[in-house]
Structures are given as C-alpha cells and as structure tokens.
Scaffold this active site. Structure first.
Site, PDB file in Angstrom:
ATOM      1  N   SER A   1     -66.811  32.395 -73.656  1.00 42.07           N
ATOM      2  CA  SER A   1     -66.285  33.097 -72.489  1.00 42.07           C
ATOM      3  C   SER A   1     -66.230  34.598 -72.672  1.00 42.07           C
ATOM      4  O   SER A   1     -65.888  35.320 -71.745  1.00 42.07           O
ATOM      5  CB  SER A   1     -64.898  32.574 -72.132  1.00 42.07           C
ATOM      6  OG  SER A   1     -64.051  32.729 -73.247  1.00 42.07           O
TER       7      SER A   1
ATOM      8  N   ASP B   1     -57.615  34.604 -65.860  1.00 46.59           N
ATOM      9  CA  ASP B   1     -57.167  33.437 -66.602  1.00 46.59           C
ATOM     10  C   ASP B   1     -56.027  32.680 -65.955  1.00 46.59           C
ATOM     11  O   ASP B   1     -55.467  31.786 -66.586  1.00 46.59           O
ATOM     12  CB  ASP B   1     -56.711  33.868 -68.003  1.00 46.59           C
ATOM     13  CG  ASP B   1     -57.897  34.227 -68.858  1.00 46.59           C
ATOM     14  OD1 ASP B   1     -57.670  34.723 -69.972  1.00 46.59           O
ATOM     15  OD2 ASP B   1     -59.037  34.007 -68.413  1.00 46.59           O
TER      16      ASP B   1
ATOM     17  N   HIS C   1     -59.632  36.764 -75.014  1.00 46.85           N
ATOM     18  CA  HIS C   1     -60.058  37.365 -73.761  1.00 46.85           C
ATOM     19  C   HIS C   1     -59.602  38.807 -73.714  1.00 46.85           C
ATOM     20  O   HIS C   1     -58.849  39.265 -74.561  1.00 46.85           O
ATOM     21  CB  HIS C   1     -59.464  36.589 -72.571  1.00 46.85           C
ATOM     22  CG  HIS C   1     -60.196  35.329 -72.260  1.00 46.85           C
ATOM     23  ND1 HIS C   1     -59.734  34.395 -71.376  1.00 46.85           N
ATOM     24  CD2 HIS C   1     -61.378  34.840 -72.701  1.00 46.85           C
ATOM     25  CE1 HIS C   1     -60.595  33.395 -71.298  1.00 46.85           C
ATOM     26  NE2 HIS C   1     -61.598  33.646 -72.096  1.00 46.85           N
TER      27      HIS C   1
END
Lengths: 176, 182
Positions: free
Chosen positions: A53, A119, A92
């Site tokens: 991701s 998210d 992230h």
C-alpha cells in the site's frame, strides 16, 4: 549413539560452558533489541513492510528502521501504527494533523500512497482519527527487500521447519 | 585444511560487515548531495461551501465547511534526482491555527515523481486532491493560514531526509450561504 559418546568425551564442564556461551549470545541480542526499543521509544524499532500500500516508495519485504521519540507527529511523515484492537502494524503516511494546544493531544489521519482512500475504513468502527500513542514510530531509514526472508517464512510456514531442521542438523554434525 | 562450511562462513561474515559499512556510508552521505530545485505556488481562489455530504467515512461532513482551492504550481525538481533517489514525494499542506488547536496541518495535494522526465511540474488551475476542513465544523476564527509545498526525496537505501519547501499565505473565506440549506 555417537553423539552420546562424543558428549562424554568432552565432559560435563565443557558442555556447560558451551551452553553458557550460547545463552550469553542470546541474552546480549535480546538486550540490544530492548535497548534499541528504549532509545527509540518504540515497541518495535525494526519492522518489515507486509503490504504494497505504500508503493512505489516502500514495497513488500523492505526493512524499516523506526524512531518514535517524544515529539509530536508532523504531517507528511511516514509512520507505522498499530490500532488498539488490531494486531497488525500498518505503514502509511500522515495526511492530517490537528494538535490541541492545552493537552498536546493529536488527531491524525493516515493514508497509504498507493490507496485512493484514506485509512478511515481500516480504523476501528466509529474511529475517525488515530492518536499519538497508537503510533509505533516514524520511518527514519530503510533497506529495500532485506526482509523478504521473513515474508517467505510467513507465507510458507513449512520453510520455517525446514530452516530449523537444517540448522539443528548442521549444529549436531558440523562440529568435528 | 578448511572445509566448505568454514570458507562459506568466513565469506558470509565478511560480506555482512562490508554491507553494514556500505549502508552506513550511503546513509550518511546522501543527504549532503547538493541540489537546487525551483518551485513556485500561486493561489488563485478559495471557495468554502457547506451542506453537502462529501466524506462517507465521516458522519459530520454534511454540516461541516469544506474549502476548495484553485492554484498554480511551477517547479523544476530535476536537480534533486541523484544516484540514491528512488522517487520524490511532493505535497502541499494547508497550515492554520484555530481556537483550541495550535497546529492544524492538512495535505491537500500530493504527487509522486519517479524520474527526471516527470520532475518539471507545470500545473494550472488545479484543485485540492483531498478534502480541506477544520477539525471543528467551521473555519471561523482560523488564523495564520498558509499553503506550503514540501518536497521529500525517498532514497533507494538509507536515511529519510527532508528537503525543500515554499510557503505562501492562504485566506479561507466564510462560506457562501446556500439556498438549499444544511
């Protein structure tokens, strides 16, 4: 049987000394790990990236070195966080930061570079922000693809037993 | 004399030490490679609206104020690409202070630049990629707002370091009254 006779030849003392050396190697490795955790204020200062991701910046198998420290999180930093109820850490980027001035409490929103949505779908139900204490650390350095071994062992558990078995066999029969 | 395992073992341990030394040298020297990027952000317009459900993950978004920016961006980042640059991460944040909150920083636009061909940016009348709203429902009493462009290089290996930014002031207006109501 030859193992037993070899052991008797060495004597109990040298066996014990070997055991002690082994234990001290193990404990110094553990101490280094825990010392690093204390220095970086992070429960896991070295992590392996598990998902894609954050491509193209970080790919599966990259090893990340984290440093948490005590300062507030800044926007644009890549952080590793672990939600309070979920066991998997996520790497992230922080997209939004709101810092309260009295308590210093931070409200953070993260998003993976390779994801189109932020998210909030990953957070716990009803949770729209994450807090500073859910952050394990910020990414300070990384080595690409060095953690692929961990990923393979997770994906194919029989590799673990094969590796362990090989190590045992080598240590039993290698010391001549 | 030495068997295969011993030879393999000593080669491996030498390789590991060399690798560690190389890693440290690369990490320490990459941030000091010089570069001279140029960048300029021009803000054209800021519009604040309210009363539309924009964010399905956020239940309060129907009554919150959302700002929409129109901006230009000119940048030449080709000099930031050195042998240890995997990609450049360019992002624009809106920073402001609001009552009760010292710092509010929101990324409103970002782009990944992978090579020197993509490194010359010329954006005209672009809008923000991500929603811009305050933690509170309104932008009232927001002070010291500005727009900042950051460029963050990601190396192939080594330490992450920060480089380069540019700030321009931002003014978030009160929302226009909508006839359909919130």
């Amino acid at each position: 049987m030859e193992l037993l006779s070899q052991a008797k030849k060495w004597g109990v003392r040298s066996l014990l000394i070997q055991g002690l050396t082994f234990l001290s190697v193990l404990t110094s490795a553990f101490m280094i790990w825990k010392g690093l955790s204390l220095f970086t204020n992070s429960e896991s200062p070295v992590v392996v990236v598990l998902s894609g991701s954050m491509k193209p910046a970080y790919d599966r198998g990259d090893i990340l070195f984290l440093h948490n420290g005590f300062s507030p999180i800044e926007v644009g930093e890549v952080v590793v966080y672990k939600l309070n109820e979920k066991p998997i850490p996520i790497v992230h980027r922080v997209m939004k930061v709101h810092t309260e001035n009295e308590s210093g409490k931070q409200y953070l929103l993260t998003k993976g570079d390779n994801n189109s949505a932020d998210d909030r779908g990953l957070y716990n139900p009803g949770q729209t922000w994450i807090q500073r204490d859910e952050i394990i650390g910020r990414v300070k350095g990384f080595v690409p693809y060095a953690g692929m071994g961990t990923i393979w062992m997770n994906d194919y558990p029989y590799l673990k037993t094969v590796l362990l078995g090989t190590l045992c066999v080598m240590s039993l029969f290698g010391g001549d | 004399m030495y068997n295969l395992f011993q030879r393999l073992g000593s080669i491996t341990s030498l390789a590991m030490s060399m690798f560690m030394a190389l890693l440290i040298l690369i990490s320490a020297t990459t941030p000091f490679i010089p570069s001279n990027p140029t960048h300029e952000v021009t803000l054209h317009d800021v519009k604040t609206t309210t009363g539309r459900m924009v964010d399905p993950a956020d239940r309060t978004s129907r009554s919150a104020e959302y700002a929409r920016l129109t901006f230009d961006l000119d940048a030449d980042l080709t000099s930031m690409f050195n042998w240890n640059t995997k990609l450049l991460f360019a992002y624009i944040t809106a920073d402001f202070e609001s009552p009760g909150f010292d710092t509010n920083r929101i990324v409103v636009w970002d782009r990944i630049i992978r090579n020197t061909r993509q490194a010359k940016l010329r954006l005209r009348k672009n809008h923000n990629k991500y929603f811009l709203r305050n933690y509170a429902k309104t932008f009232e009493n927001v002070r010291n707002a500005n727009l900042t462009l950051h460029i963050n290089p990601v190396p192939y290996l080594g330490i992450m370091y920060d480089k380069s930014m540019t700030t321009i002031p931002l003014d978030i207006p009160r929302p226009e009254k909508r006839a359909s109501g919130a």
